[in-house]
Scaffold this motif. Structure first.
Motif, short mmCIF file in Angstrom:
data_model
loop_
_atom_site.label_atom_id
_atom_site.label_comp_id
_atom_site.label_asym_id
_atom_site.label_seq_id
_atom_site.Cartn_x
_atom_site.Cartn_y
_atom_site.Cartn_z
N LYS A 30 44.62 8.75 46.43
CA LYS A 30 44.09 9.00 47.77
C LYS A 30 42.67 9.54 47.71
N ALA A 31 41.85 9.04 48.62
CA ALA A 31 40.52 9.61 48.86
C ALA A 31 40.49 10.16 50.27
N TYR A 32 39.82 11.28 50.43
CA TYR A 32 39.69 11.92 51.73
C TYR A 32 38.19 12.09 52.01
N ILE A 33 37.76 11.65 53.19
CA ILE A 33 36.35 11.72 53.57
C ILE A 33 36.26 12.34 54.97
N GLN A 34 35.44 13.37 55.11
CA GLN A 34 35.23 13.96 56.42
C GLN A 34 33.73 14.09 56.69
N ALA A 35 33.38 14.15 57.97
CA ALA A 35 31.98 14.18 58.37
C ALA A 35 31.73 15.26 59.40
N THR A 104 41.08 28.66 52.97
CA THR A 104 42.17 29.31 52.23
C THR A 104 42.05 29.06 50.74
N GLU A 105 42.13 30.12 49.95
CA GLU A 105 42.10 30.03 48.50
C GLU A 105 43.51 29.74 48.02
N LEU A 106 43.71 28.61 47.34
CA LEU A 106 45.06 28.14 47.04
C LEU A 106 45.54 28.46 45.63
N SER A 107 44.66 28.78 44.70
CA SER A 107 45.10 28.92 43.31
C SER A 107 46.06 30.09 43.12
N GLU A 108 45.82 31.20 43.81
CA GLU A 108 46.66 32.38 43.62
C GLU A 108 48.09 32.15 44.11
N PRO A 109 48.29 31.72 45.37
CA PRO A 109 49.67 31.48 45.81
C PRO A 109 50.35 30.33 45.07
N VAL A 110 49.59 29.32 44.66
CA VAL A 110 50.19 28.21 43.90
C VAL A 110 50.64 28.69 42.53
N SER A 111 49.85 29.53 41.89
CA SER A 111 50.24 30.03 40.57
C SER A 111 51.51 30.88 40.65
N GLU A 112 51.69 31.60 41.75
CA GLU A 112 52.92 32.39 41.92
C GLU A 112 54.14 31.48 42.11
N LEU A 113 53.94 30.36 42.79
CA LEU A 113 55.06 29.44 43.01
C LEU A 113 55.45 28.68 41.75
N LEU A 153 44.10 22.51 58.98
CA LEU A 153 44.40 21.10 59.11
C LEU A 153 43.55 20.26 58.17
N LEU A 154 42.25 20.55 58.11
CA LEU A 154 41.37 19.81 57.22
C LEU A 154 41.81 19.96 55.77
N LEU A 155 42.11 21.18 55.37
CA LEU A 155 42.49 21.42 53.98
C LEU A 155 43.84 20.80 53.66
N SER A 156 44.75 20.77 54.62
CA SER A 156 46.07 20.19 54.37
C SER A 156 45.98 18.69 54.08
N HIS A 157 45.02 18.01 54.70
CA HIS A 157 44.84 16.58 54.42
C HIS A 157 44.11 16.37 53.09
N PHE A 210 34.38 24.23 51.85
CA PHE A 210 35.46 23.25 51.87
C PHE A 210 35.62 22.53 50.53
N ASP A 211 34.53 22.02 49.98
CA ASP A 211 34.66 21.24 48.74
C ASP A 211 35.19 22.09 47.60
N GLU A 212 34.75 23.35 47.52
CA GLU A 212 35.23 24.22 46.45
C GLU A 212 36.66 24.67 46.69
N ALA A 213 37.07 24.79 47.96
CA ALA A 213 38.47 25.11 48.25
C ALA A 213 39.39 23.98 47.79
N CYS A 214 38.86 22.76 47.68
CA CYS A 214 39.64 21.62 47.20
C CYS A 214 39.63 21.52 45.67
N SER A 215 38.47 21.71 45.05
CA SER A 215 38.34 21.45 43.61
C SER A 215 38.54 22.67 42.73
#
Length: 370
Positions: A30-35, A104-113, A153-157, A210-215
């Motif tokens: 999947k590729a995601y593109i927003q403008a 939202t910073e995702l690495s911390e909650p994901v690492s706990e899961l 919503l943007l981050l979820s996609h 946004f880009d850093e919240a994804c990568s």
């Protein structure tokens, strides 16, 4: 093509705003593109329309090998923020917050899961991490504002995508892009297709854009669990498509074709696509970017254009006070690419007038200039 409309929370009584996502193709990748996350930065929105038309054609021709999600209007809130005829799309009126900060910073909650579930199978780890990211976002408490709801919503996609392109622009600028240094070898082809003048590279520029919240979560997770095989599973970048006035049809068509050619190289699109005509630009440390300010108020005359290579000590702009006859020339403090200049021509305190990307680190800590 599938259209998905999300109603934003907390709209004013009697009104409703929607975030529209257009989904093309099918498959695992999947590729995601927003403008226009900064809603007054419209070249990306113009390019997204060209992408929408071309993706429709490619889908009808059966040439899509994966999913492409496109959000042409990523910020319906900011799009309506007009003040006496001037568009104010960078900061949300109610809170004063930058639309592209504090995702939202995702690495911390994901690492706990996933602490005990990550192993030596990279593909399995990618699936687990993406599932966990989606789960974390779904389980957050209800959004406390329209802005927070939009960002989620943007981050979820985007968090389940292999490739994320966030299309922006600067004031008056040459094309440039922001990315993790670890990703730069993969981005060089896109930079060549778009004739980008410089890549600005940093692991964490501050502000959770946004880009850093994804990568960035993938990099953090790989370091937190070094024994597991965790690839950098999301290739994300912010692309600055020139300046705010660069909404021409030919430019937008060229940008769209360059993006599609890159996606084809990544295996998401079939068919024959041209090789880049330009050479890939240099990737430079974001820490090496010099922001130049006027020393006093006055009318500004620029002496060089965005995209020029400049040498240390070279005059970049003049500031003229016609009341006191004070005239000051501001020179480059570093060698590099003059990649952006201010669109307005009146110098004000605290507002940058020019940005030069250089090879030598000049700044540390938070690198973003809100």
């Amino acid at each position: 093509m599938q259209r998905i409309d999300h109603v934003l929370p907390w709209s004013t009584l009697g009104t409703e705003r929607k975030l529209s996502v257009f989904r093309f193709g099918k498959g695992e990748r999947k590729a995601y593109i927003q403008a226009s996350l900064h809603a007054d930065e419209l070249p990306g929105m113009r390019t997204a329309w060209e992408l929408k038309k071309r993706l429709n054609e490619l889908e009808e021709q059966g040439l899509l090998n994966g999913v492409v999600e496109l959000v042409p209007v990523a910020n319906p809130i900011g799009l309506g923020q007009l003040l006496q005829g001037a568009h104010q799309g960078r900061f949300e009126f109610g809170s004063g917050k930058n639309f592209n900060r504090d995702f939202t910073e995702l690495s911390e909650p994901v690492s706990e899961l996933l602490a005990d579930q990550l192993g030596d199978d990279p593909r399995a780890n990618i699936r687990l991490i993406r599932q966990a990211m989606a789960s974390v976002l779904e389980q957050l408490p209800p959004a406390q504002s329209e802005l927070q709801g939009l960002q989620r919503l943007l981050l979820s996609h985007a968090c389940t995508a292999d490739i994320v392109l966030d299309l922006h622009c600067d004031a008056d600028a040459a094309l440039h892009m922001y990315a993790l240094p670890q990703h730069w070898p993969q981005w060089r082809s896109l930079a060549a297709h778009l004739d980008v003048r410089v890549g600005l590279l940093a692991e964490d520029s501050g502000g959770s854009s946004f880009d850093e919240a994804c990568s960035l979560p993938w990099l953090r997770l790989s370091r937190r669990f070094p024994e597991a095989q965790i690839p950098l599973g999301c290739l994300a970048t912010t692309i600055e498509l020139g300046g705010q006035a660069d909404t021409g049809r030919l430019e937008a068509e060229a940008h769209a074709e360059g993006i599609l050619a890159f996606l084809a190289e990544q295996g998401l699109i079939g068919g024959d696509w041209p090789k880049p005509e330009a050479e890939a630009c240099e990737g430079m440390p974001f820490e090496g970017t010099e922001l130049l300010y006027a020393p006093h108020a006055g009318v500004v005359t620029f002496l060089r254009q965005a995209g020029d290579w400049v040498e240390t000590g070279e005059p970049l702009f003049e500031v003229i006070d016609p009341l006191s006859d004070k005239a000051t020339t501001v020179c480059a403090g570093t060698q590099g690419v003059l990649f952006a200049i201010e669109r307005l021509r009146y110098a004000q305190p605290g507002f940058w007038m020019a940005k030069v990307a250089g090879r030598i680190a000049l700044r540390h800590g938070r690198l973003l200039s809100d």
